[in-house]
Design an enzyme around this catalytic site. Structure first.
Site, PDB file in Angstrom:
ATOM      1  N   THR A  59      13.511  -1.927  27.475  1.00  0.00           N
ATOM      2  CA  THR A  59      12.479  -0.790  27.741  1.00  0.00           C
ATOM      3  C   THR A  59      13.340  -0.482  26.217  1.00  0.00           C
ATOM      4  O   THR A  59      14.268   1.485  26.942  1.00  0.00           O
ATOM      5  CB  THR A  59      12.006  -0.414  27.818  1.00  0.00           C
ATOM      6  OG1 THR A  59      11.238  -0.375  29.340  1.00  0.00           O
ATOM      7  CG2 THR A  59      10.715   0.825  27.611  1.00  0.00           C
ATOM      8  N   LYS A 105       4.770  -2.233  24.081  1.00  0.00           N
ATOM      9  CA  LYS A 105       5.526  -1.964  26.170  1.00  0.00           C
ATOM     10  C   LYS A 105       4.861  -0.402  26.228  1.00  0.00           C
ATOM     11  O   LYS A 105       4.294   0.085  27.001  1.00  0.00           O
ATOM     12  CB  LYS A 105       6.825  -2.060  25.818  1.00  0.00           C
ATOM     13  CG  LYS A 105       7.508  -1.662  27.171  1.00  0.00           C
ATOM     14  CD  LYS A 105       7.534  -2.099  28.578  1.00  0.00           C
ATOM     15  CE  LYS A 105       7.729  -1.420  29.587  1.00  0.00           C
ATOM     16  NZ  LYS A 105       7.576  -1.247  30.335  1.00  0.00           N
ATOM     17  N   CYS A 161       8.688   3.564  35.723  1.00  0.00           N
ATOM     18  CA  CYS A 161       8.055   4.008  34.281  1.00  0.00           C
ATOM     19  C   CYS A 161       7.502   4.384  33.564  1.00  0.00           C
ATOM     20  O   CYS A 161       7.718   5.229  32.677  1.00  0.00           O
ATOM     21  CB  CYS A 161       7.468   2.301  33.791  1.00  0.00           C
ATOM     22  SG  CYS A 161       8.535   0.867  33.768  1.00  0.00           S
TER      23      CYS A 161
HETATM   24  C1  UDX Z   1       4.205   0.166  35.774  1.00  0.00           C
HETATM   25  C2  UDX Z   1       3.090  -0.912  35.067  1.00  0.00           C
HETATM   26  O1  UDX Z   1       2.376  -0.992  35.685  1.00  0.00           O
HETATM   27  C3  UDX Z   1       3.934  -2.473  34.610  1.00  0.00           C
HETATM   28  O2  UDX Z   1       3.372  -2.514  33.942  1.00  0.00           O
HETATM   29  C4  UDX Z   1       4.849  -1.484  33.950  1.00  0.00           C
HETATM   30  O3  UDX Z   1       6.493  -2.595  33.944  1.00  0.00           O
HETATM   31  C5  UDX Z   1       6.005  -1.192  34.449  1.00  0.00           C
HETATM   32  O4  UDX Z   1       5.613   0.813  35.362  1.00  0.00           O
HETATM   33  P1  UDX Z   1       4.920   0.233  37.967  1.00  0.00           P
HETATM   34  O5  UDX Z   1       5.810   1.523  37.394  1.00  0.00           O
HETATM   35  O6  UDX Z   1       5.331  -0.989  38.813  1.00  0.00           O
HETATM   36  O7  UDX Z   1       4.530   0.055  37.254  1.00  0.00           O
HETATM   37  O8  UDX Z   1       3.583   0.557  39.877  1.00  0.00           O
HETATM   38  P2  UDX Z   1       2.244   0.737  39.141  1.00  0.00           P
HETATM   39  O9  UDX Z   1       1.272   0.040  40.077  1.00  0.00           O
HETATM   40  O10 UDX Z   1       1.507   1.100  37.696  1.00  0.00           O
HETATM   41  O11 UDX Z   1       1.482   2.047  39.914  1.00  0.00           O
HETATM   42  C6  UDX Z   1       2.624   3.386  38.368  1.00  0.00           C
HETATM   43  C7  UDX Z   1       1.506   4.537  39.524  1.00  0.00           C
HETATM   44  O12 UDX Z   1      -0.079   5.349  38.948  1.00  0.00           O
HETATM   45  C8  UDX Z   1       2.135   4.846  40.764  1.00  0.00           C
HETATM   46  O13 UDX Z   1       2.340   6.348  41.221  1.00  0.00           O
HETATM   47  C9  UDX Z   1       0.922   4.414  41.078  1.00  0.00           C
HETATM   48  O14 UDX Z   1       0.183   5.790  42.784  1.00  0.00           O
HETATM   49  C10 UDX Z   1      -0.240   5.389  40.318  1.00  0.00           C
HETATM   50  N1  UDX Z   1      -2.079   5.188  39.896  1.00  0.00           N
HETATM   51  C11 UDX Z   1      -2.087   3.824  39.751  1.00  0.00           C
HETATM   52  C12 UDX Z   1      -2.806   6.056  40.149  1.00  0.00           C
HETATM   53  O15 UDX Z   1      -2.561   7.193  40.314  1.00  0.00           O
HETATM   54  N2  UDX Z   1      -4.058   4.816  39.907  1.00  0.00           N
HETATM   55  C13 UDX Z   1      -4.573   4.466  39.404  1.00  0.00           C
HETATM   56  O16 UDX Z   1      -5.458   3.897  39.890  1.00  0.00           O
HETATM   57  C14 UDX Z   1      -3.644   3.370  39.596  1.00  0.00           C
END
Ligand code: UDX
Length: 434
Positions: free
Chosen positions: A135, A210, A266
């Site tokens: 990224t 992204k 991320c």
């Molecule tokens: C994220 C993006 O989804 C992905 O596309 C990118 O490439 C990398 O970043 P990730 O960091 O693996 O992926 O986690 P994700 O499942 O997206 O959750 C991120 C955070 O948001 C977590 O801490 C999760 O608990 C929180 N979350 C997610 C919420 O608090 N509420 C929600 O409804 C969804």
């Protein structure tokens, strides 16, 4: 390491007529590099993985992955014949760059590793095709192209989620290819072999796509977290509000789970990088900066609900930034722990996968023993299924603050002082059992 029930993946070769199998070099074997490399090997390509970390390469040669990810061990084994791990850059025609782009102190993105890798590639093959998977801030690929006019660049962002990265890689929602080189774009479409929609754009647009994707998801979470605070104030249930608005196809149900806020490798880093970049262009990103502020404030809100008193014992249930991973990067639980420690509270922690420096207990029961309050910070199944009887028996006072609105017993009589986030209707005390 989690054992997975996922079978080693193998593509139906009969349906893959007319494709070219090529040799690809993937630089960097972190999350993005390794998962991308496995995907390419699954597509039948020969993949050489390069990483400066010799120990990691040795382990990977033995089939031992450096990250916790569903199905990764099986996938490494199934594709071992097409994957090589080395610390030495081979001369290659096609390089994928997936090295880290960490956050600098000012929030901006540190491109040192990407730049060093590109310089090394140009020494080996001045006319190579270079695909950035890391990224990088909008404008980076075009700048590199100007510095190395002979190399052919493309930027192909990744949208993998930790925990489901292999599955996401096999069935992506879209393939964004950012390049000015049409031949390379065509080649990449064949290489990644997907039925997903392809968005072919210039590199800067790909880079911004992204950041915009992650920022938008973060905005959705912070939006619902603000609505959750208001739901608490007015006496409404945020989960039902989320359901009610999510049924509108223009809004959609995903990423509307209110709770203790987002963390991970991320969202926080990408938002910091994007807002730092936007400042240099004097283009303020009020909505995105607001999402970040709301996310910080959400932890103070959870803290208010805990009502910590100096000398108390408080159990943090779940430490990883989300379930299904041992990743602690920017984990809300650790940021909350800092705040609690500053208030003189003794914290006990429990997580089925992540390891921290906190007073972490090997079992959930030991973590909640004699605690004055327990706080769910990651929605692992174990936390969802925590029986009220255990809270009553083991804790000094059976108080549960549900930072993920996930407790399975919340909507039935439980005899526990329980509080979720924005779930007024499910906030009962011992004296108010329905
Ligand atoms: C994220 C993006 O989804 C992905 O596309 C990118 O490439 C990398 O970043 P990730 O960091 O693996 O992926 O986690 P994700 O499942 O997206 O959750 C991120 C955070 O948001 C977590 O801490 C999760 O608990 C929180 N979350 C997610 C919420 O608090 N509420 C929600 O409804 C969804």
């Amino acid at each position: 390491m989690h054992k997975s029930s996922v079978l080693p993946y193998s593509r139906d070769r009969e349906n893959d007529k007319g494709r070219d199998e090529v040799q690809v070099t993937v630089i960097g074997t972190g999350y993005v590099g390794l998962v991308t490399a496995i995907g390419l090997a699954e597509n039948g390509h020969e993949v050489i993985c390069v990483d400066l970390n010799a120990e990691r390469m040795e382990q990977l040669t033995k089939g031992i992955p450096p990250i916790t990810e569903q199905g990764i061990e099986e996938a490494l084994q199934a594709n071992a014949a097409r994957m090589t791990f080395t610390t030495v850059y081979p001369e290659s025609d096609l390089y994928l760059v997936a090295v880290g782009t960490p956050e600098r102190a000012d929030g901006s993105c540190d491109l040192t590793a990407v730049e060093a890798v590109v310089a090394q590639i140009s020494r080996l093959n001045p006319e190579a095709n270079v695909v950035l998977k890391s990224t990088v801030p909008p404008g980076t690929t075009e700048r590199l192209q100007q510095s190395y006019p002979e190399l052919r660049f493309a930027m192909v962002p990744e949208f993998l989620r930790e925990g489901t990265a292999l599955a996401d890689n096999r069935a992506p929602s879209r393939l964004v290819i950012g390049t000015r080189d049409h031949m390379l774009a065509e080649r990449l479409e064949t290489l990644f072999l997907t039925t997903a929609p392809v968005v072919q754009v210039d590199p800067t647009t790909a880079e911004l796509t992204k950041y915009a994707a992650n920022s938008f998801l973060a905005v959705k979470i912070s939006f619902i977290n603000e609505i959750a605070r208001l739901a608490d104030a007015v006496g409404a249930d945020v989960a039902e509000v989320a359901h009610g608005i999510g049924l509108d196809p223009r809004i959609g149900p995903a990423f509307l789970r209110a709770g203790a806020g987002y963390g991970g490798s991320c969202f926080p880093k990408d938002i910091a990088a994007l807002t730092a970049l936007a400042k240099t262009y004097e283009t303020p990103l009020h909505v995105i900066e607001g999402a970040d502020k709301t996310n910080e404030a959400q932890l103070d809100y959870v803290l208010q609900k805990i009502r910590p008193v100096k000398g108390q014992r408080i159990a943090l249930l779940g430490l990883a930034f989300k379930p299904g991973t041992d990743d602690l990067r920017d984990a809300p639980a650790l940021r909350l722990a800092e705040r609690l420690e500053a208030l003189g509270v003794h914290i006990t922690g429990y997580d089925p996968a992540a390891k921290t420096l906190l007073d972490q207990k090997p079992t959930l029961d030991e973590a909640i023993a004699e605690a004055d309050a327990a706080v769910i910070m990651t929605e692992w199944d174990e936390m969802k299924q925590l029986e009220p009887e255990r809270l009553q028996r083991l804790m000094r006072t059976p108080r549960l603050i549900d930072g993920r609105n996930c407790w399975a017993y919340a909507d039935r009589p439980h005899g526990v002082e329980y509080e979720g986030i924005g779930r007024y209707n499910q906030t009962f005390t011992n004296n108010q059992i329905r």
